[in-house]
Write a protein that holds these residues in place. Structure first.
Motif, PDB file in Angstrom:
ATOM      1  N   VAL A 157       0.885  -1.171  -0.184  1.00  0.00           N
ATOM      2  CA  VAL A 157       0.096  -0.008   0.109  1.00  0.00           C
ATOM      3  C   VAL A 157       0.981   1.083   0.028  1.00  0.00           C
ATOM      4  O   VAL A 157       1.748   1.361   0.968  1.00  0.00           O
ATOM      5  CB  VAL A 157      -0.894  -0.091   1.271  1.00  0.00           C
ATOM      6  CG1 VAL A 157      -1.835   1.491   1.182  1.00  0.00           C
ATOM      7  CG2 VAL A 157      -1.724  -1.182   1.182  1.00  0.00           C
ATOM      8  N   ASN A 200      -3.789   9.645  -4.364  1.00  0.00           N
ATOM      9  CA  ASN A 200      -4.686   8.684  -3.583  1.00  0.00           C
ATOM     10  C   ASN A 200      -3.762   7.616  -2.956  1.00  0.00           C
ATOM     11  O   ASN A 200      -2.650   7.222  -3.763  1.00  0.00           O
ATOM     12  CB  ASN A 200      -5.670   8.148  -4.236  1.00  0.00           C
ATOM     13  CG  ASN A 200      -6.969   9.252  -4.388  1.00  0.00           C
ATOM     14  OD1 ASN A 200      -6.933  10.251  -3.635  1.00  0.00           O
ATOM     15  ND2 ASN A 200      -7.913   8.870  -4.805  1.00  0.00           N
ATOM     16  N   ALA A 238      -2.969   3.561  -2.951  1.00  0.00           N
ATOM     17  CA  ALA A 238      -3.176   2.430  -3.884  1.00  0.00           C
ATOM     18  C   ALA A 238      -2.969   1.066  -2.867  1.00  0.00           C
ATOM     19  O   ALA A 238      -1.838   1.046  -2.506  1.00  0.00           O
ATOM     20  CB  ALA A 238      -2.663   2.503  -4.928  1.00  0.00           C
ATOM     21  N   GLN A 239      -3.807   0.042  -3.184  1.00  0.00           N
ATOM     22  CA  GLN A 239      -3.212  -1.247  -2.568  1.00  0.00           C
ATOM     23  C   GLN A 239      -2.983  -1.942  -3.974  1.00  0.00           C
ATOM     24  O   GLN A 239      -3.642  -1.966  -4.953  1.00  0.00           O
ATOM     25  CB  GLN A 239      -4.297  -2.041  -1.834  1.00  0.00           C
ATOM     26  CG  GLN A 239      -4.034  -3.450  -1.630  1.00  0.00           C
ATOM     27  CD  GLN A 239      -4.843  -4.246  -0.807  1.00  0.00           C
ATOM     28  OE1 GLN A 239      -5.007  -4.116   0.457  1.00  0.00           O
ATOM     29  NE2 GLN A 239      -5.827  -4.899  -1.464  1.00  0.00           N
ATOM     30  N   ARG A 243      -5.986  -1.462  -6.386  1.00  0.00           N
ATOM     31  CA  ARG A 243      -7.305  -0.907  -6.140  1.00  0.00           C
ATOM     32  C   ARG A 243      -6.851   0.529  -5.402  1.00  0.00           C
ATOM     33  O   ARG A 243      -6.046   0.730  -4.449  1.00  0.00           O
ATOM     34  CB  ARG A 243      -7.881  -1.706  -4.767  1.00  0.00           C
ATOM     35  CG  ARG A 243      -8.994  -1.210  -4.066  1.00  0.00           C
ATOM     36  CD  ARG A 243      -9.643  -1.937  -3.086  1.00  0.00           C
ATOM     37  NE  ARG A 243     -10.327  -3.002  -3.812  1.00  0.00           N
ATOM     38  CZ  ARG A 243     -11.056  -4.072  -3.427  1.00  0.00           C
ATOM     39  NH1 ARG A 243     -11.544  -3.709  -2.309  1.00  0.00           N
ATOM     40  NH2 ARG A 243     -11.570  -4.769  -4.119  1.00  0.00           N
ATOM     41  N   ASP A 244      -7.688   1.668  -5.801  1.00  0.00           N
ATOM     42  CA  ASP A 244      -7.582   2.878  -5.445  1.00  0.00           C
ATOM     43  C   ASP A 244      -8.293   2.836  -4.126  1.00  0.00           C
ATOM     44  O   ASP A 244      -9.638   2.643  -3.974  1.00  0.00           O
ATOM     45  CB  ASP A 244      -8.182   3.923  -6.323  1.00  0.00           C
ATOM     46  CG  ASP A 244      -8.145   5.374  -5.862  1.00  0.00           C
ATOM     47  OD1 ASP A 244      -8.167   5.705  -4.719  1.00  0.00           O
ATOM     48  OD2 ASP A 244      -7.626   6.338  -6.810  1.00  0.00           O
ATOM     49  N   VAL A 245      -7.708   3.404  -2.942  1.00  0.00           N
ATOM     50  CA  VAL A 245      -8.443   3.216  -1.553  1.00  0.00           C
ATOM     51  C   VAL A 245      -8.586   4.639  -1.079  1.00  0.00           C
ATOM     52  O   VAL A 245      -8.703   4.971   0.001  1.00  0.00           O
ATOM     53  CB  VAL A 245      -7.590   2.220  -0.703  1.00  0.00           C
ATOM     54  CG1 VAL A 245      -7.818   0.842  -1.060  1.00  0.00           C
ATOM     55  CG2 VAL A 245      -5.954   2.806  -0.390  1.00  0.00           C
ATOM     56  N   VAL A 291      -6.058   7.628   3.806  1.00  0.00           N
ATOM     57  CA  VAL A 291      -5.475   6.486   4.320  1.00  0.00           C
ATOM     58  C   VAL A 291      -4.156   6.802   5.295  1.00  0.00           C
ATOM     59  O   VAL A 291      -3.282   7.769   4.675  1.00  0.00           O
ATOM     60  CB  VAL A 291      -4.763   5.665   3.315  1.00  0.00           C
ATOM     61  CG1 VAL A 291      -4.206   4.338   3.787  1.00  0.00           C
ATOM     62  CG2 VAL A 291      -6.177   5.001   2.574  1.00  0.00           C
ATOM     63  N   CYS A 323      -0.351   1.705   7.689  1.00  0.00           N
ATOM     64  CA  CYS A 323       0.057   0.741   6.717  1.00  0.00           C
ATOM     65  C   CYS A 323       1.386   0.372   6.811  1.00  0.00           C
ATOM     66  O   CYS A 323       1.591  -1.103   6.920  1.00  0.00           O
ATOM     67  CB  CYS A 323      -0.332   1.282   5.510  1.00  0.00           C
ATOM     68  SG  CYS A 323      -2.062   1.713   4.902  1.00  0.00           S
TER      69      CYS A 323
END
Length: 108
Positions: A26, A59, A61-62, A79-81, A85, A90
């Motif tokens: 992440v 943003n 991202a994972q 995946r854009d999270v 965050v 993380c």
């Protein structure tokens, strides 16, 4: 447990220990250029994106992907999270994953 099921969470500092393996990382997207993204995951990481990737600059991202010999990651899933965050959290989760390998990481 298969390698796909065991995609340990890492940060940039762990890349060289996982060459050829599938990992989860992440990071904050710092640059998008064609089929590549650069993320900050406690260090700079280059992600080689697939067609399904829809990330936004700024943003988090994972990314689940395979670590290449040049320490880039070939994305299998992205995946854009979003922007909210906690990147410190993380990194802490990734660190705990490695501190307790017997629980989180399969050596297969």
């Amino acid at each position: 447990m298969s390698e796909q099921m065991s995609a340990p969470r890492i940060t940039a500092s762990y890349l060289d220990s996982f060459v050829g393996r599938v990992v989860t990382i992440v990071g904050k997207v710092t640059q998008l250029r064609g089929d590549q993204a650069t993320i900050d995951a406690d260090g700079v990481v280059t992600i080689l994106l697939n067609r399904d990737a829809h990330l936004a600059n700024g943003n988090a991202a994972q990314v689940i992907g395979k670590v290449n010999p040049d320490l880039s990651i070939k994305a299998l899933s992205t995946r854009d999270v979003g922007a909210g965050v906690d990147m410190t959290l993380c990194a802490a989760v990734a660190e705990l994953t490695h501190r307790h390998k017997e629980i989180f990481i399969s050596e297969n």
